[in-house]
Design a protein around this motif. Structure first.
Motif, PDB file in Angstrom:
ATOM      1  N   SER A 139     -27.144 -54.090   5.917  1.00 59.39           N
ATOM      2  CA  SER A 139     -28.428 -53.550   6.354  1.00 59.39           C
ATOM      3  C   SER A 139     -29.272 -53.149   5.151  1.00 59.39           C
ATOM      4  N   SER A 140     -30.589 -53.237   5.320  1.00 64.00           N
ATOM      5  CA  SER A 140     -31.500 -52.818   4.251  1.00 64.00           C
ATOM      6  C   SER A 140     -32.574 -51.889   4.810  1.00 64.00           C
ATOM      7  N   LEU A 141     -33.140 -51.091   3.933  1.00 64.15           N
ATOM      8  CA  LEU A 141     -34.210 -50.155   4.308  1.00 64.15           C
ATOM      9  C   LEU A 141     -35.293 -50.214   3.237  1.00 64.15           C
ATOM     10  N   GLU A 142     -36.553 -50.282   3.666  1.00 61.83           N
ATOM     11  CA  GLU A 142     -37.680 -50.245   2.732  1.00 61.83           C
ATOM     12  C   GLU A 142     -38.626 -49.125   3.149  1.00 61.83           C
ATOM     13  N   GLU A 187     -36.557 -54.291  20.402  1.00 62.30           N
ATOM     14  CA  GLU A 187     -37.111 -54.255  19.038  1.00 62.30           C
ATOM     15  C   GLU A 187     -37.232 -52.815  18.551  1.00 62.30           C
ATOM     16  N   VAL A 188     -37.462 -52.677  17.246  1.00 63.76           N
ATOM     17  CA  VAL A 188     -37.669 -51.350  16.661  1.00 63.76           C
ATOM     18  C   VAL A 188     -39.115 -50.947  16.904  1.00 63.76           C
ATOM     19  N   LYS A 189     -39.314 -49.800  17.552  1.00 63.13           N
ATOM     20  CA  LYS A 189     -40.671 -49.320  17.837  1.00 63.13           C
ATOM     21  C   LYS A 189     -41.185 -48.432  16.711  1.00 63.13           C
ATOM     22  N   ASP A 190     -40.307 -47.557  16.211  1.00 62.10           N
ATOM     23  CA  ASP A 190     -40.755 -46.577  15.225  1.00 62.10           C
ATOM     24  C   ASP A 190     -39.570 -46.081  14.413  1.00 62.10           C
ATOM     25  N   ILE A 191     -39.822 -45.766  13.147  1.00 62.61           N
ATOM     26  CA  ILE A 191     -38.793 -45.178  12.277  1.00 62.61           C
ATOM     27  C   ILE A 191     -39.401 -43.972  11.583  1.00 62.61           C
ATOM     28  N   LYS A 192     -38.715 -42.845  11.647  1.00 58.42           N
ATOM     29  CA  LYS A 192     -39.191 -41.640  10.973  1.00 58.42           C
ATOM     30  C   LYS A 192     -38.111 -41.073  10.068  1.00 58.42           C
ATOM     31  N   ILE A 193     -38.522 -40.519   8.940  1.00 60.51           N
ATOM     32  CA  ILE A 193     -37.580 -39.790   8.102  1.00 60.51           C
ATOM     33  C   ILE A 193     -38.012 -38.341   8.034  1.00 60.51           C
ATOM     34  N   GLY A 194     -37.063 -37.461   7.722  1.00 62.71           N
ATOM     35  CA  GLY A 194     -37.374 -36.049   7.630  1.00 62.71           C
ATOM     36  C   GLY A 194     -36.309 -35.302   6.865  1.00 62.71           C
ATOM     37  N   THR A 195     -36.493 -33.991   6.789  1.00 65.47           N
ATOM     38  CA  THR A 195     -35.519 -33.135   6.109  1.00 65.47           C
ATOM     39  C   THR A 195     -35.163 -31.996   7.040  1.00 65.47           C
ATOM     40  N   GLY A 246     -49.228 -34.745  -2.429  1.00 68.21           N
ATOM     41  CA  GLY A 246     -50.323 -35.678  -2.156  1.00 68.21           C
ATOM     42  C   GLY A 246     -49.857 -37.088  -1.834  1.00 68.21           C
ATOM     43  N   VAL A 247     -48.548 -37.243  -1.641  1.00 67.61           N
ATOM     44  CA  VAL A 247     -47.980 -38.558  -1.328  1.00 67.61           C
ATOM     45  C   VAL A 247     -47.344 -38.512   0.054  1.00 67.61           C
ATOM     46  N   GLU A 248     -47.505 -39.585   0.826  1.00 70.56           N
ATOM     47  CA  GLU A 248     -46.918 -39.625   2.169  1.00 70.56           C
ATOM     48  C   GLU A 248     -46.209 -40.954   2.407  1.00 70.56           C
ATOM     49  N   VAL A 249     -45.407 -40.984   3.472  1.00 73.75           N
ATOM     50  CA  VAL A 249     -44.736 -42.218   3.860  1.00 73.75           C
ATOM     51  C   VAL A 249     -45.732 -43.080   4.630  1.00 73.75           C
ATOM     52  N   LYS A 250     -45.944 -44.302   4.164  1.00 74.16           N
ATOM     53  CA  LYS A 250     -46.878 -45.213   4.831  1.00 74.16           C
ATOM     54  C   LYS A 250     -46.161 -46.067   5.870  1.00 74.16           C
ATOM     55  N   ASP A 251     -44.971 -46.546   5.511  1.00 76.96           N
ATOM     56  CA  ASP A 251     -44.276 -47.484   6.391  1.00 76.96           C
ATOM     57  C   ASP A 251     -42.781 -47.480   6.084  1.00 76.96           C
ATOM     58  N   ILE A 252     -41.979 -47.697   7.124  1.00 77.49           N
ATOM     59  CA  ILE A 252     -40.528 -47.821   6.956  1.00 77.49           C
ATOM     60  C   ILE A 252     -40.068 -49.052   7.713  1.00 77.49           C
ATOM     61  N   LYS A 253     -39.320 -49.896   7.044  1.00 78.34           N
ATOM     62  CA  LYS A 253     -38.799 -51.100   7.695  1.00 78.34           C
ATOM     63  C   LYS A 253     -37.295 -51.187   7.515  1.00 78.34           C
ATOM     64  N   ILE A 254     -36.602 -51.696   8.541  1.00 74.80           N
ATOM     65  CA  ILE A 254     -35.182 -51.988   8.385  1.00 74.80           C
ATOM     66  C   ILE A 254     -34.965 -53.485   8.552  1.00 74.80           C
ATOM     67  N   GLY A 255     -33.872 -53.967   8.005  1.00 71.67           N
ATOM     68  CA  GLY A 255     -33.567 -55.386   8.105  1.00 71.67           C
ATOM     69  C   GLY A 255     -32.109 -55.659   7.805  1.00 71.67           C
ATOM     70  N   VAL A 293     -45.817 -47.053  -3.795  1.00 67.92           N
ATOM     71  CA  VAL A 293     -44.516 -47.346  -4.406  1.00 67.92           C
ATOM     72  C   VAL A 293     -43.550 -47.725  -3.289  1.00 67.92           C
ATOM     73  N   LEU A 294     -42.853 -48.841  -3.466  1.00 60.67           N
ATOM     74  CA  LEU A 294     -41.869 -49.318  -2.494  1.00 60.67           C
ATOM     75  C   LEU A 294     -40.475 -48.919  -2.961  1.00 60.67           C
ATOM     76  N   ILE A 295     -39.749 -48.227  -2.076  1.00 61.43           N
ATOM     77  CA  ILE A 295     -38.362 -47.826  -2.355  1.00 61.43           C
ATOM     78  C   ILE A 295     -37.469 -48.698  -1.486  1.00 61.43           C
ATOM     79  N   LYS A 296     -36.518 -49.384  -2.099  1.00 57.43           N
ATOM     80  CA  LYS A 296     -35.681 -50.306  -1.338  1.00 57.43           C
ATOM     81  C   LYS A 296     -34.195 -50.034  -1.573  1.00 57.43           C
ATOM     82  N   ALA A 297     -33.395 -50.141  -0.507  1.00 56.55           N
ATOM     83  CA  ALA A 297     -31.950 -49.913  -0.639  1.00 56.55           C
ATOM     84  C   ALA A 297     -31.193 -50.782   0.346  1.00 56.55           C
ATOM     85  N   ARG A 298     -29.938 -51.018   0.025  1.00 60.36           N
ATOM     86  CA  ARG A 298     -29.049 -51.750   0.928  1.00 60.36           C
ATOM     87  C   ARG A 298     -27.767 -50.949   1.146  1.00 60.36           C
TER      88      ARG A 298
END
Lengths: 86, 86
Positions: free
Chosen positions: A77-80, B55-63, A53-62, A27-32
């Motif tokens: 700015s955007s975040l996916e 460039e962006v090397k890595d992005i992490k989220i947490g609580t 049972g769900v984890e973060v696969k990838d995070i991108k900014i733009g 599932v892709l979560i997108k925000a601006r």
């Protein structure tokens, strides 16, 4: 894809959980703009409270360009966040 | 490490640029809660406007758990962006 707007975090959490429960592997979560922090909240609540049972696969900014009614342009700015089943 | 608070985006951009100019290969930008969108703005402005060689090397989220004056606890989302020279 879940696009984060101005509703409560829990309504987006429910939307993400529903997509996984309907059989999606990712599932892709997108925000601006200012909704970006709400996207992070959504991913963290899904992962920590509802779906271990769900984890973060990838995070991108733009950066996206938005054009106002008068034709004026602004950058936002955007975040996916891509979440997937383990 | 640059911790994003309530100042303007440009003041954090300047802090990041200064660290790279002082010889650091990597700079970590960290934010919590509503400052998260400002961290993304900072990284995007550094990369797109000031330092094309970064460039962006890595992005992490947490609580993180924060404890209030009365001992009450609340969870807050965090975001870490690691930027590096190409």
């Amino acid at each position: 894809m879940i696009y984060i707007g101005n509703k409560s975090v829990m309504s987006y959490v429910l939307a993400v959980v529903t997509q996984f429960n309907n059989g999606f592997d990712e599932v892709l979560i997108k925000a601006r703009g200012r909704a970006i922090s709400r996207a992070v909240d959504t991913a963290e609540v899904v992962r920590n409270k509802f779906m271990p049972g769900v984890e973060v696969k990838d995070i991108k900014i733009g950066t996206e360009q938005i054009v106002g009614e008068g034709g004026d342009k602004a950058n936002v700015s955007s975040l996916e966040i891509t979440m997937k089943t383990k």
